[in-house]
Design a protein around this motif. Sequence first.
Motif, PDB file in Angstrom:
ATOM      1  N   LEU A   5      10.418  34.233 -13.657  1.00 13.99           N
ATOM      2  CA  LEU A   5       9.447  35.041 -14.392  1.00 13.99           C
ATOM      3  C   LEU A   5       8.477  35.646 -13.384  1.00 13.99           C
ATOM      4  O   LEU A   5       7.834  34.923 -12.612  1.00 13.99           O
ATOM      5  CB  LEU A   5       8.684  34.181 -15.401  1.00 13.99           C
ATOM      6  CG  LEU A   5       7.579  34.876 -16.199  1.00 13.99           C
ATOM      7  CD1 LEU A   5       8.180  35.928 -17.131  1.00 13.99           C
ATOM      8  CD2 LEU A   5       6.773  33.853 -17.000  1.00 13.99           C
ATOM      9  N   GLY A   6       8.367  36.971 -13.369  1.00 13.08           N
ATOM     10  CA  GLY A   6       7.485  37.653 -12.428  1.00 13.08           C
ATOM     11  C   GLY A   6       6.053  37.716 -12.935  1.00 13.08           C
ATOM     12  O   GLY A   6       5.819  38.110 -14.077  1.00 13.08           O
ATOM     13  N   ILE A   7       5.106  37.331 -12.082  1.00 14.61           N
ATOM     14  CA  ILE A   7       3.686  37.372 -12.426  1.00 14.61           C
ATOM     15  C   ILE A   7       3.003  38.373 -11.492  1.00 14.61           C
ATOM     16  O   ILE A   7       2.943  38.166 -10.277  1.00 14.61           O
ATOM     17  CB  ILE A   7       3.021  35.994 -12.277  1.00 14.61           C
ATOM     18  CG1 ILE A   7       3.767  34.944 -13.110  1.00 14.61           C
ATOM     19  CG2 ILE A   7       1.552  36.065 -12.693  1.00 14.61           C
ATOM     20  CD1 ILE A   7       3.768  35.213 -14.590  1.00 14.61           C
ATOM     21  N   PHE A  65       1.109  42.328  -5.586  1.00 14.75           N
ATOM     22  CA  PHE A  65       2.494  41.911  -5.359  1.00 14.75           C
ATOM     23  C   PHE A  65       2.994  41.165  -6.593  1.00 14.75           C
ATOM     24  O   PHE A  65       2.207  40.779  -7.464  1.00 14.75           O
ATOM     25  CB  PHE A  65       2.594  41.015  -4.119  1.00 14.75           C
ATOM     26  CG  PHE A  65       1.750  39.771  -4.173  1.00 14.75           C
ATOM     27  CD1 PHE A  65       2.258  38.581  -4.679  1.00 14.75           C
ATOM     28  CD2 PHE A  65       0.431  39.792  -3.756  1.00 14.75           C
ATOM     29  CE1 PHE A  65       1.476  37.437  -4.753  1.00 14.75           C
ATOM     30  CE2 PHE A  65      -0.369  38.653  -3.822  1.00 14.75           C
ATOM     31  CZ  PHE A  65       0.160  37.475  -4.319  1.00 14.75           C
ATOM     32  N   MET A  66       4.304  40.963  -6.654  1.00 15.22           N
ATOM     33  CA  MET A  66       4.915  40.212  -7.749  1.00 15.22           C
ATOM     34  C   MET A  66       5.336  38.846  -7.228  1.00 15.22           C
ATOM     35  O   MET A  66       6.091  38.753  -6.256  1.00 15.22           O
ATOM     36  CB  MET A  66       6.135  40.966  -8.300  1.00 15.22           C
ATOM     37  CG  MET A  66       6.740  40.326  -9.527  1.00 15.22           C
ATOM     38  SD  MET A  66       5.729  40.572 -11.026  1.00 15.22           S
ATOM     39  CE  MET A  66       6.070  42.310 -11.355  1.00 15.22           C
ATOM     40  N   TRP A  67       4.812  37.798  -7.872  1.00 19.11           N
ATOM     41  CA  TRP A  67       5.218  36.439  -7.508  1.00 19.11           C
ATOM     42  C   TRP A  67       6.121  35.897  -8.608  1.00 19.11           C
ATOM     43  O   TRP A  67       5.781  35.980  -9.796  1.00 19.11           O
ATOM     44  CB  TRP A  67       4.000  35.528  -7.341  1.00 19.11           C
ATOM     45  CG  TRP A  67       4.374  34.192  -6.744  1.00 19.11           C
ATOM     46  CD1 TRP A  67       4.780  33.075  -7.418  1.00 19.11           C
ATOM     47  CD2 TRP A  67       4.396  33.854  -5.364  1.00 19.11           C
ATOM     48  NE1 TRP A  67       5.045  32.062  -6.541  1.00 19.11           N
ATOM     49  CE2 TRP A  67       4.823  32.505  -5.269  1.00 19.11           C
ATOM     50  CE3 TRP A  67       4.085  34.546  -4.189  1.00 19.11           C
ATOM     51  CZ2 TRP A  67       4.946  31.839  -4.045  1.00 19.11           C
ATOM     52  CZ3 TRP A  67       4.213  33.895  -2.979  1.00 19.11           C
ATOM     53  CH2 TRP A  67       4.637  32.551  -2.918  1.00 19.11           C
ATOM     54  N   PHE A  68       7.283  35.367  -8.234  1.00 19.08           N
ATOM     55  CA  PHE A  68       8.251  34.890  -9.217  1.00 19.08           C
ATOM     56  C   PHE A  68       8.162  33.374  -9.355  1.00 19.08           C
ATOM     57  O   PHE A  68       8.225  32.635  -8.369  1.00 19.08           O
ATOM     58  CB  PHE A  68       9.660  35.325  -8.830  1.00 19.08           C
ATOM     59  CG  PHE A  68       9.886  36.797  -9.016  1.00 19.08           C
ATOM     60  CD1 PHE A  68      10.323  37.292 -10.239  1.00 19.08           C
ATOM     61  CD2 PHE A  68       9.647  37.686  -7.981  1.00 19.08           C
ATOM     62  CE1 PHE A  68      10.512  38.653 -10.421  1.00 19.08           C
ATOM     63  CE2 PHE A  68       9.836  39.046  -8.157  1.00 19.08           C
ATOM     64  CZ  PHE A  68      10.266  39.528  -9.383  1.00 19.08           C
ATOM     65  N   VAL A  69       7.996  32.952 -10.607  1.00 23.38           N
ATOM     66  CA  VAL A  69       7.851  31.537 -10.936  1.00 23.38           C
ATOM     67  C   VAL A  69       9.121  31.058 -11.631  1.00 23.38           C
ATOM     68  O   VAL A  69       9.627  31.721 -12.547  1.00 23.38           O
ATOM     69  CB  VAL A  69       6.633  31.322 -11.859  1.00 23.38           C
ATOM     70  CG1 VAL A  69       6.499  29.859 -12.249  1.00 23.38           C
ATOM     71  CG2 VAL A  69       5.365  31.820 -11.195  1.00 23.38           C
TER      72      VAL A  69
END
Length: 242
Positions: A123-125, A106-110
């Motif tokens: 910023l997507g991690i 999944f993409m986690w956004f910081v």
Amino acid sequence: MNAELTDPQSETDTRAISLDHVGITALRYPVRISGWEVDPMQSEQKEGIFSLRVSLAPERRGIHMSRLLETLHQWQEPLSPTLLPHFLQELRCRQKAECASLSCQFMWFVSRPAPQTSLPAWLGIQTEWRGTQNGEATTVGYTLCIPLTTLCPCSRAISDYGAHSQRAWLKVKLDWDSPAETVAPREIFDKLQHAGSAPIYPLLKRADERHVTMLAYEQPTFVEDTARRAAQMLIENPRITH
């Protein structure tokens, strides 16, 4: 008239060959994710890309594939490394399997405020949760793909001014033997984003661009330096063993 439905999957197999993994991959499904941030109560709804697999005993002809999706759909808790052992136990019980494994990408956004103007942006991690359970032994972990900037030391050394810089990706894979304490990915990201010449910020105004340009120039880094610096940062954390 209701005819009795046969169930070939439940038939006995006589070839005496077990299978390590049977299941589904690249399944896109909504899921609530927790455990990324240091605050364990913070969770977000995400689109997960799942791989769900179980082992198959030699005397069983097949698994019940539908039960993999049923288990995922009926799971009520957020999915986190801490709760993965319970999910894997549910998979094993419903399939009567010795071993079960899961991966969820999944993409986690910081939130990443710019370094000088503090203007916010996301910023997507790219992240992967994973876990394997075999009998009573459970291993859980995650993978992070962290973007950063590297400025070439050779380019700086041979140039009168300026230097070549590039985008790099730092991929870190951590595993734990459950129920050991899991280090939150946010803690790893906050530290390893500095393993290169400069972190990545999605939004830059002129003052921010000057800051990151000068920061990278003052910290020229080969990719080999970045890998070793990241390894040193991880070694310094006694909670990280694999």
